[in-house]
Design an enzyme around this catalytic site. Structure first.
Site, short mmCIF file in Angstrom:
data_model
loop_
_atom_site.label_atom_id
_atom_site.label_comp_id
_atom_site.label_asym_id
_atom_site.label_seq_id
_atom_site.Cartn_x
_atom_site.Cartn_y
_atom_site.Cartn_z
N LYS A 117 41.66 44.12 27.02
CA LYS A 117 40.59 45.11 27.17
C LYS A 117 39.86 45.35 25.85
O LYS A 117 38.66 45.63 25.86
CB LYS A 117 41.12 46.42 27.77
CG LYS A 117 41.52 46.27 29.23
CD LYS A 117 41.40 47.55 30.05
CE LYS A 117 41.68 47.26 31.53
NZ LYS A 117 41.76 48.44 32.37
N LYS A 200 42.06 36.70 37.21
CA LYS A 200 42.47 37.59 38.30
C LYS A 200 41.27 38.25 38.97
O LYS A 200 40.31 38.62 38.28
CB LYS A 200 43.38 38.64 37.65
CG LYS A 200 43.81 39.79 38.52
CD LYS A 200 44.69 40.76 37.74
CE LYS A 200 43.93 42.01 37.37
NZ LYS A 200 44.57 43.26 37.78
N LYS A 203 38.43 44.65 40.39
CA LYS A 203 37.34 45.48 40.91
C LYS A 203 36.26 45.74 39.88
O LYS A 203 35.17 46.16 40.21
CB LYS A 203 37.88 46.80 41.49
CG LYS A 203 38.60 47.71 40.51
CD LYS A 203 39.04 48.98 41.21
CE LYS A 203 40.52 49.21 41.12
NZ LYS A 203 41.03 49.44 39.73
P1 ATP Z 1 40.35 47.01 36.90
O1 ATP Z 1 39.37 45.95 37.27
O2 ATP Z 1 39.78 48.39 36.91
O3 ATP Z 1 41.16 46.72 35.66
P2 ATP Z 1 42.09 46.01 38.98
O4 ATP Z 1 41.25 45.65 40.13
O5 ATP Z 1 42.60 44.91 38.13
O6 ATP Z 1 41.40 47.10 38.08
P3 ATP Z 1 44.25 47.94 39.08
O7 ATP Z 1 43.72 49.29 39.40
O8 ATP Z 1 44.61 47.63 37.67
O9 ATP Z 1 43.26 46.83 39.65
O10 ATP Z 1 45.52 47.63 40.00
C1 ATP Z 1 45.91 48.32 41.16
C2 ATP Z 1 47.03 47.57 41.84
O11 ATP Z 1 46.55 46.35 42.45
C3 ATP Z 1 48.16 47.11 40.89
O12 ATP Z 1 49.39 47.27 41.55
C4 ATP Z 1 47.87 45.67 40.66
O13 ATP Z 1 49.04 44.93 40.34
C5 ATP Z 1 47.27 45.22 41.98
N1 ATP Z 1 46.30 44.14 41.78
C6 ATP Z 1 45.13 44.24 41.11
N2 ATP Z 1 44.45 43.10 41.12
C7 ATP Z 1 45.21 42.21 41.81
C8 ATP Z 1 45.07 40.84 42.18
N3 ATP Z 1 43.97 40.16 41.83
N4 ATP Z 1 46.03 40.25 42.90
C9 ATP Z 1 47.13 40.95 43.27
N5 ATP Z 1 47.34 42.24 42.97
C10 ATP Z 1 46.41 42.89 42.25
#
Ligand code: ATP
Ligand code: LTN
Length: 335
Positions: A117, A200, A203
């Protein structure tokens, strides 16, 4: 309140930093309903964590309500589970301060997410980004949590929470339950970006890289049609050499309750067009019922507000017990 104490506690949180994606669903939300039978669960909207990256205030507020509605639309009963926003329970920030004093700078700088980040938001490497895992430890430890379902990306943070809990306990006696990671059977399902399948799905990525839980059928069809594949034409799982195709197989399998092998077998001899059609259909079929429930819930502002208020009250009562104990142990003057 006595009901919440009978089963072991499960704690999970999502940052309301955007609309949840099918990555969040596959990696987290879809498992929660089943887990809520075996655990007393808290599901949090980690709005304080979201502030570590600049947010548009009106959007953060809206996303917080939307995530709550999505949790419920995915089958989580707000009476049975505690669904609440982190900022509504002041004990999180208070315990985080204490735990900051039991966490070393070197531990925090080693965190992969901090390094990632900091690179992505080089103009805003704020102290919150560094101490993010301490607030996360506070979230978890406040509720004497036994298990935390985490994706691979959060494992390091959970390890640190365990280290902090053990450090504190060794100084002051058994104050905290040391939480275990909960790795579900489908934990391997890591959903990748549609436009760059080596990263990955997130969102906060660019719009075409993810499918949101509230995308309509046309958007889903269009994004999957544009998803990056490769040129060899064969449908098989090979994350290293065929990340895009493997990702579409993973998504199709997860959204249709099949194994990746079953998906491959059902498409034998066909091309990527057929794989994309299967992925699109599986996503639409899974999301449609959730979306209609979600639309009904999110429009009911009074219901969402009441749910959050009720969740915050229940969470706060639990959190307060741990915080009082911590304050006493560390020697803060008790009134
Ligand atoms: P940001 O983009 O705001 O960093 P994010 O979409 O990566 O967020 P988080 O809010 O960090 O999502 O994660 C919420 C939950 O969803 C966590 O348990 C995380 O492990 C799971 N998760 C997030 N992205 C993935 C993915 N691409 N595949 C599987 N699990 C995911
Ligand atoms: N850091 C997590 C969100 C999160 C969390 C938590 C997860 C905040 N507090 C406590 C589990 C337990 C994330 O980005 N997925």
């Amino acid at each position: 309140m006595s009901e919440i104490e009978r089963k072991p506690i499960l704690y999970s949180a999502v940052q309301p930093s955007g609309v949840l994606t099918i990555g969040n669903y596959i990696g987290a939300l879809r498992n929660f309903k089943l887990l809520s039978d075996d655990y007393d669960c808290l599901f949090c909207m980690a709005d304080l964590h979201a502030l570590t990256v600049r947010q548009v205030p009106a959007e953060l507020r809206r996303h917080t309500a939307e995530v709550a509605a999505l949790y419920i639309a995915c089958g989580l009963d707000p009476e049975k589970n505690i669904i609440y926003a982190q900022s509504h329970v002041h004990q999180h920030a208070e315990l985080a301060w204490i735990l900051n004093c039991f966490t070393y700078d070197g531990e925090l700088r080693r965190m992969t997410q901090f390094k990632d980040k900091s690179a992505r938001h080089a103009d805003n490497i704020n102290a919150g980004l560094l101490t993010y895992p301490v607030l996360m430890a506070a979230d978890i430890l406040l509720y004497q949590t036994a298990v935390v379902p985490v994706g691979a990306d959060q494992k390091q943070h959970l390890e640190l929470s365990r280290d902090i809990a053990e450090r504190f306990n060794s100084l002051y006696g058994d104050v905290f339950v040391v939480p275990e990671p909960y790795i579900s059977k489908s934990a391997g399902a890591r959903v990748m970006s549609l436009t760059d399948p080596t990263a990955k799905m997130s969102k906060s990525g660019e719009p075409d890289s993810f499918i949101s839980m509230v995308d309509d059928a046309d958007a889903i069809r269009r994004k999957i049609r544009r998803a990056v594949t490769d040129s060899d034409g064969e449908i098989r799982v090979d994350a290293e050499n065929k990340p895009g195709v493997t990702n579409l197989i993973t998504i199709t399998a997860a959204m249709s309750g099949r194994t990746p092998d079953e998906v491959c077998a059902s498409l034998q001899g066909q091309g990527y067009g057929a794989l994309k059609d299967a992925a699109t259909q599986a996503i639409i079929d899974t999301l449609s019922p959730i979306q209609s429930e979600y639309k009904r819930l999110v429009a009911d502002k009074a219901f969402i507000a009441e749910t959050l208020k009720n969740g915050a009250e229940r969470a706060s009562a639990l959190a307060n017990r741990t915080l009082r104990k911590v304050y006493k142990k560390v020697g803060l003057y008790q009134l």
